[in-house]
Enzyme design. Structure first.
Site, mmCIF file in Angstrom:
data_model
loop_
_atom_site.group_PDB
_atom_site.id
_atom_site.type_symbol
_atom_site.label_atom_id
_atom_site.label_comp_id
_atom_site.label_asym_id
_atom_site.label_seq_id
_atom_site.Cartn_x
_atom_site.Cartn_y
_atom_site.Cartn_z
ATOM 1 N N THR A 1 -5.493 7.936 -5.114
ATOM 2 C CA THR A 1 -5.603 7.944 -3.652
ATOM 3 C C THR A 1 -4.756 9.071 -3.064
ATOM 4 O OG1 THR A 1 -6.034 5.583 -3.562
ATOM 5 C CG2 THR A 1 -5.200 6.562 -1.559
ATOM 6 N N GLU B 1 0.840 -1.211 0.000
ATOM 7 C CA GLU B 1 0.000 0.000 0.000
ATOM 8 C C GLU B 1 0.870 1.253 0.000
ATOM 9 O OE1 GLU B 1 -2.808 -0.170 -0.973
ATOM 10 O OE2 GLU B 1 -4.326 -0.716 0.491
HETATM 11 N N1 HSE Z 1 -8.708 4.762 3.708
HETATM 12 C C1 HSE Z 1 -8.084 5.014 2.441
HETATM 13 C C2 HSE Z 1 -8.517 6.384 1.957
HETATM 14 C C3 HSE Z 1 -8.485 3.959 1.459
HETATM 15 O O1 HSE Z 1 -9.700 6.683 2.056
HETATM 16 O O2 HSE Z 1 -7.683 7.147 1.480
HETATM 17 C C4 HSE Z 1 -7.816 4.087 0.134
HETATM 18 O O3 HSE Z 1 -8.282 3.025 -0.686
#
Ligand code: HSE
Length: 310
Positions: free
Chosen positions: A180, A128
């Site tokens: 992201t 990640e």
């Molecule tokens: N919790 C993370 C976000 C998940 O919302 O940025 C990314 O897939």
């Protein structure tokens, strides 16, 4: 030769109000991953899909996880991994988490379960980090544990598996790009105490609803006063889709992970199917291509399709 074949599911992170701490596994879409244990220390990654992802181990989400496991355990073995990705990168459906969690799970099987699930989460988070610059576990945890999970803490890893209610998930992935890293960048760094209290109420209510199978409480708790108001501007037609879904009987829903996918929870499969058709037609009418998925909450996460240990 030792080999395993896995079906690694998509995941919906945040579950609306639980930014970075809640996540849920679904059945569809999923990636396929095949692993072989090698007698030599190489890490060979082959992608048999159309996404053009890097195959050099240190630049590949699955590869970096395997390198970290290999280094930690001081292994003389290596791995060959064939990845057929169906979860599109950048969809908000946990594509990088699937590669990362799948890598940790596959390696662990070939190494006769040497790692605990929380250790697998720890190593998968390196994937990640490579994908988005952040070590978050809210997609990885449900992928490895199945169902709905709470990341009580990501460092040290402390995952709490929750109940997996008999609910259906309708999800739409509009073909617009939301990275992201970008959708984290735009978030406010400070929030008011009033918003925090409201959010705590919703998170606690959601977890209580999940544990008690109280669908009305789940619906009443699926509200996000902190992240959704900021991020939803990146997703065309978000408000329309959400409003129409609620009118059609969804318990609630919102942005899947960091978007652009949007998901809704329903009690009936037919409601989820109708909502998915509505989601598609809203995007069709604006000329945005989209993919829709309907599935149950996946209670078991990664599935072993084939194992051979001659
Ligand atoms: N919790 C993370 C976000 C998940 O919302 O940025 C990314 O897939």
């Amino acid at each position: 030769m030792k080999k395993v074949k896995l079906k690694v599911p998509a995941t919906v992170a945040n579950l609306v109000c639980g930014f970075d701490i809640l996540g849920m596994a679904v059945h569809d879409p999923y990636d396929e991953m095949e692993f072989k244990l090698l007698d030599t220390p190489e890490i060979i990654i082959k992608h048999q899909d159309a996404f053009g992802l890097p195959e050099k181990a240190s630049e590949n989400v699955a590869g970096i996880v395997l390198l970290k496991i290999q280094e930690h355990l001081n292994l003389s073995h290596g791995f060959e991994v064939i990845i057929r990705k169906h979860i599109k990168p950048g969809s908000g459906l946990g594509s990088s988490a699937a590669s990362a969690a799948g890598a940790a799970f596959g390696a662990n099987l070939l190494l006769k379960n040497i790692l605990s699930k929380d250790e697998m989460v720890h190593f998968a988070m390196f994937g990640e980090e490579l994908a988005s610059g952040v070590r978050h576990a809210d997609n990885i945890a449900p992928c490895l544990y199945g169902g709905i999970t709470l990341v009580k803490s990501a460092d040290p890893v402390d995952i709490i598996p929750l109940n997996a209610p008999q609910l259906f998930v309708a999800a739409v992935h509009p073909q617009v790009e939301v990275k992201t890293s970008d959708s984290r960048q735009i978030l406010k760094k400070n929030i008011s105490l009033k918003s925090a209290v409201e959010q705590w109420g919703n998170i606690a209510g959601l977890i209580a609803g999940i544990q008690k199978n109280d669908f009305s409480l789940i619906g009443r708790s699926l509200h996000d006063v902190i992240i959704e108001p900021v991020r939803s501007i990146l997703i065309p037609k978000f408000d329309e889709i959400k409003l129409k879904s609620l009118e059609m009987g969804a318990l609630g829903g919102g942005i899947s992970g960091s978007g652009p996918s949007v998901f809704m929870l329903t009690e009936q499969k037919e409601t989820a199917e109708k909502i998915s058709q509505m989601m598609k037609s809203v995007y069709d009418s604006t000329g945005i291509e989209s993919f829709v998925y309907v599935s149950k909450i996946n209670p078991s996460g990664i599935q072993i399709v084939e194992e051979a240990y001659p």
